[in-house]
Design a protein around this motif. Structure first.
Motif, PDB file in Angstrom:
ATOM      1  N   LEU A 190       0.811  -1.218   0.000  1.00 22.23           N
ATOM      2  CA  LEU A 190       0.000   0.000   0.000  1.00 22.23           C
ATOM      3  C   LEU A 190       0.848   1.273   0.000  1.00 22.23           C
ATOM      4  O   LEU A 190       0.303   2.374   0.008  1.00 22.23           O
ATOM      5  CB  LEU A 190      -0.914   0.020   1.240  1.00 22.23           C
ATOM      6  CG  LEU A 190      -2.258  -0.697   1.120  1.00 22.23           C
ATOM      7  CD1 LEU A 190      -2.941  -0.768   2.482  1.00 22.23           C
ATOM      8  CD2 LEU A 190      -3.171  -0.001   0.109  1.00 22.23           C
ATOM      9  N   ALA A 191       2.173   1.123   0.002  1.00 17.18           N
ATOM     10  CA  ALA A 191       3.042   2.296   0.147  1.00 17.18           C
ATOM     11  C   ALA A 191       2.747   3.357  -0.898  1.00 17.18           C
ATOM     12  O   ALA A 191       2.602   4.540  -0.582  1.00 17.18           O
ATOM     13  CB  ALA A 191       4.505   1.867   0.074  1.00 17.18           C
ATOM     14  N   GLU A 192       2.621   2.926  -2.149  1.00 17.45           N
ATOM     15  CA  GLU A 192       2.385   3.873  -3.234  1.00 17.45           C
ATOM     16  C   GLU A 192       1.034   4.573  -3.072  1.00 17.45           C
ATOM     17  O   GLU A 192       0.888   5.756  -3.360  1.00 17.45           O
ATOM     18  CB  GLU A 192       2.407   3.114  -4.556  1.00 17.45           C
ATOM     19  CG  GLU A 192       3.194   3.813  -5.644  1.00 17.45           C
ATOM     20  CD  GLU A 192       3.015   3.109  -6.977  1.00 17.45           C
ATOM     21  OE1 GLU A 192       2.995   3.801  -7.980  1.00 17.45           O
ATOM     22  OE2 GLU A 192       2.885   1.869  -6.977  1.00 17.45           O
ATOM     23  N   GLU A 195       1.407   7.148  -0.360  1.00 14.20           N
ATOM     24  CA  GLU A 195       2.297   8.246  -0.746  1.00 14.20           C
ATOM     25  C   GLU A 195       1.658   9.187  -1.752  1.00 14.20           C
ATOM     26  O   GLU A 195       2.042  10.349  -1.857  1.00 14.20           O
ATOM     27  CB  GLU A 195       3.595   7.683  -1.349  1.00 14.20           C
ATOM     28  CG  GLU A 195       4.539   7.125  -0.299  1.00 14.20           C
ATOM     29  CD  GLU A 195       5.620   6.227  -0.906  1.00 14.20           C
ATOM     30  OE1 GLU A 195       5.777   6.217  -2.145  1.00 14.20           O
ATOM     31  OE2 GLU A 195       6.292   5.530  -0.122  1.00 14.20           O
ATOM     32  N   GLN A 196       0.682   8.687  -2.513  1.00 21.80           N
ATOM     33  CA  GLN A 196       0.151   9.501  -3.607  1.00 21.80           C
ATOM     34  C   GLN A 196      -1.326   9.833  -3.439  1.00 21.80           C
ATOM     35  O   GLN A 196      -2.026  10.116  -4.413  1.00 21.80           O
ATOM     36  CB  GLN A 196       0.374   8.779  -4.940  1.00 21.80           C
ATOM     37  CG  GLN A 196       1.841   8.484  -5.187  1.00 21.80           C
ATOM     38  CD  GLN A 196       2.122   8.290  -6.653  1.00 21.80           C
ATOM     39  OE1 GLN A 196       1.687   9.067  -7.488  1.00 21.80           O
ATOM     40  NE2 GLN A 196       2.853   7.237  -6.975  1.00 21.80           N
ATOM     41  N   GLU A 204      -6.378  13.658  -9.960  1.00 20.28           N
ATOM     42  CA  GLU A 204      -6.344  12.236 -10.271  1.00 20.28           C
ATOM     43  C   GLU A 204      -4.905  11.763 -10.349  1.00 20.28           C
ATOM     44  O   GLU A 204      -4.043  12.450 -10.869  1.00 20.28           O
ATOM     45  CB  GLU A 204      -7.067  11.959 -11.583  1.00 20.28           C
ATOM     46  CG  GLU A 204      -7.975  10.757 -11.494  1.00 20.28           C
ATOM     47  CD  GLU A 204      -8.859  10.595 -12.708  1.00 20.28           C
ATOM     48  OE1 GLU A 204      -8.339  10.161 -13.740  1.00 20.28           O
ATOM     49  OE2 GLU A 204     -10.072  10.896 -12.611  1.00 20.28           O
ATOM     50  N   VAL A 205      -4.694  10.588  -9.795  1.00 21.18           N
ATOM     51  CA  VAL A 205      -3.340  10.042  -9.730  1.00 21.18           C
ATOM     52  C   VAL A 205      -3.360   8.648 -10.336  1.00 21.18           C
ATOM     53  O   VAL A 205      -4.319   7.893 -10.121  1.00 21.18           O
ATOM     54  CB  VAL A 205      -2.879   9.962  -8.250  1.00 21.18           C
ATOM     55  CG1 VAL A 205      -1.554   9.227  -8.135  1.00 21.18           C
ATOM     56  CG2 VAL A 205      -2.793  11.348  -7.626  1.00 21.18           C
ATOM     57  N   THR A 206      -2.347   8.313 -11.074  1.00 28.05           N
ATOM     58  CA  THR A 206      -2.242   6.953 -11.608  1.00 28.05           C
ATOM     59  C   THR A 206      -1.119   6.207 -10.906  1.00 28.05           C
ATOM     60  O   THR A 206       0.009   6.697 -10.832  1.00 28.05           O
ATOM     61  CB  THR A 206      -1.953   6.981 -13.128  1.00 28.05           C
ATOM     62  OG1 THR A 206      -3.019   7.667 -13.787  1.00 28.05           O
ATOM     63  CG2 THR A 206      -1.855   5.558 -13.679  1.00 28.05           C
ATOM     64  N   VAL A 260      -6.091  13.537   4.374  1.00 29.83           N
ATOM     65  CA  VAL A 260      -6.947  13.863   3.230  1.00 29.83           C
ATOM     66  C   VAL A 260      -8.398  13.407   3.422  1.00 29.83           C
ATOM     67  O   VAL A 260      -9.298  13.927   2.771  1.00 29.83           O
ATOM     68  CB  VAL A 260      -6.400  13.280   1.900  1.00 29.83           C
ATOM     69  CG1 VAL A 260      -5.046  13.891   1.572  1.00 29.83           C
ATOM     70  CG2 VAL A 260      -6.320  11.770   1.923  1.00 29.83           C
ATOM     71  N   ILE A 261      -8.636  12.442   4.314  1.00 31.27           N
ATOM     72  CA  ILE A 261      -9.999  11.939   4.546  1.00 31.27           C
ATOM     73  C   ILE A 261     -10.260  11.911   6.052  1.00 31.27           C
ATOM     74  O   ILE A 261      -9.518  11.271   6.798  1.00 31.27           O
ATOM     75  CB  ILE A 261     -10.178  10.497   3.997  1.00 31.27           C
ATOM     76  CG1 ILE A 261      -9.889  10.427   2.498  1.00 31.27           C
ATOM     77  CG2 ILE A 261     -11.572   9.956   4.324  1.00 31.27           C
ATOM     78  CD1 ILE A 261     -10.886  11.137   1.613  1.00 31.27           C
TER      79      ILE A 261
END
Ligand SMILES: [Zn+2]
Length: 281
Positions: A190-192, A195-196, A204-206, A260-261
């Motif tokens: 789940l690191a990515e 991090e993003q 939006e992030v890919t 963020v949430i």
């Protein structure tokens, strides 16, 4: 800390309907018994259409105060099922009957995952190709998202978080795989994601080449029961598979999510007369 404005709330509520615990593809929504709960939603891949067609009918919900979980059913006729006292999710996972159950088989592909902030969670929309099969039924993975803290409790214990992997089969039936998160070492799978995390709904992030299968614990034994989406419209008929083995995430990763949430966990609902099973082997 809430950044809500009336316009983002309405839009985000539309997104939540499309992409909460079941998502817009949730056929349970369109086959629900109450005509008023049938929602014809645009494709989740077309946010512009969501804004123009869905925002008018979407009703804001939240996690505290007048729009909090205790009042969801009164916010809209479409949310009536949220008040059902016997078929809702999440629940306390306690008193399960331990029996041998058919194994879950995961055929998850690695691919580019689109991350979006729906205000109520950050979800990763899956490219087609990942499936989960159980008892002869094959479900396609559509998206995953996080709740913090966890929604399901285990004999009264609340975990730090809960990952929901949302699947639908070709008849439209919904199956959600839950993975409980406990605070410990950072989770590399789940690191990515952590991090993003997109800070706002417009970003939006890919995640390129994301390995969704790595999100699952080694031990695939699950609690199983029939429940509902844990966000309005609380559509029932959802097959729940909650992994018995939690995975660890770090305090920093949880803090990143909280930045963020804000809280996005529905309290546990009564089990009613439902059967709760736990995989024996
Ligand atoms: Zn969920």
């Amino acid at each position: 800390m809430r950044r809500h404005t009336p316009s983002t709330l309405v839009l985000s509520a539309a997104f939540a309907l499309l992409a909460g615990c079941g998502g817009q593809d949730d056929p349970a929504t369109s086959t629900a018994s109450s005509p008023s709960s049938a929602i014809s939603s645009p494709s989740p891949s077309a946010p512009d259409a969501v804004q123009s067609a869905g925002a008018q009918r979407a009703v804001e919900f939240g996690y505290e105060g007048e729009v909090g979980p205790a009042n969801w059913a009164s916010l809209s006729e479409d949310y009536a099922e949220c008040a059902d006292a016997s078929q809702q999710s999440p629940i306390d996972l306690a008193g399960a009957s331990t029996v041998p159950l058919p194994d879950l088989r995961f055929d998850y592909a690695t691919g580019d995952v689109e991350l979006t902030n729906t205000v109520h969670t950050v979800q990763g929309v899956e490219p087609s190709g990942s499936t989960m099969t159980v008892d002869g039924r094959t479900y396609t993975l559509t998206q995953f998202h996080l709740h913090e803290p966890a929604e399901h409790t285990v004999a009264g214990q609340t975990y730090a978080g809960e990952l929901h992997l949302v699947h639908t089969d070709e008849s439209g039936a919904v199956a959600v795989v839950g993975v409980l998160l406990q605070e410990g070492a950072a989770d590399s799978a789940l690191a990515e994601y952590f991090e993003q995390l997109p800070a706002g709904t417009s970003q939006e992030v890919t995640l390129a080449g994301f390995d969704t299968g790595a999100l699952l614990p080694q031990d695939r034994r699950t609690y199983r029961y029939s429940g509902s989406l844990t966000t309005p419209p609380c559509t029932e008929g959802v097959s729940w598979f909650v992994m018995q083995q939690p995975v660890e995430v770090s305090a920093e990763q949880l803090a990143d999510f909280r930045s963020v949430i804000t809280e996005n966990s529905r309290p546990v609902q009564p089990l009613g007369g439902r059967e709760l099973l736990l995989d024996a082997d």
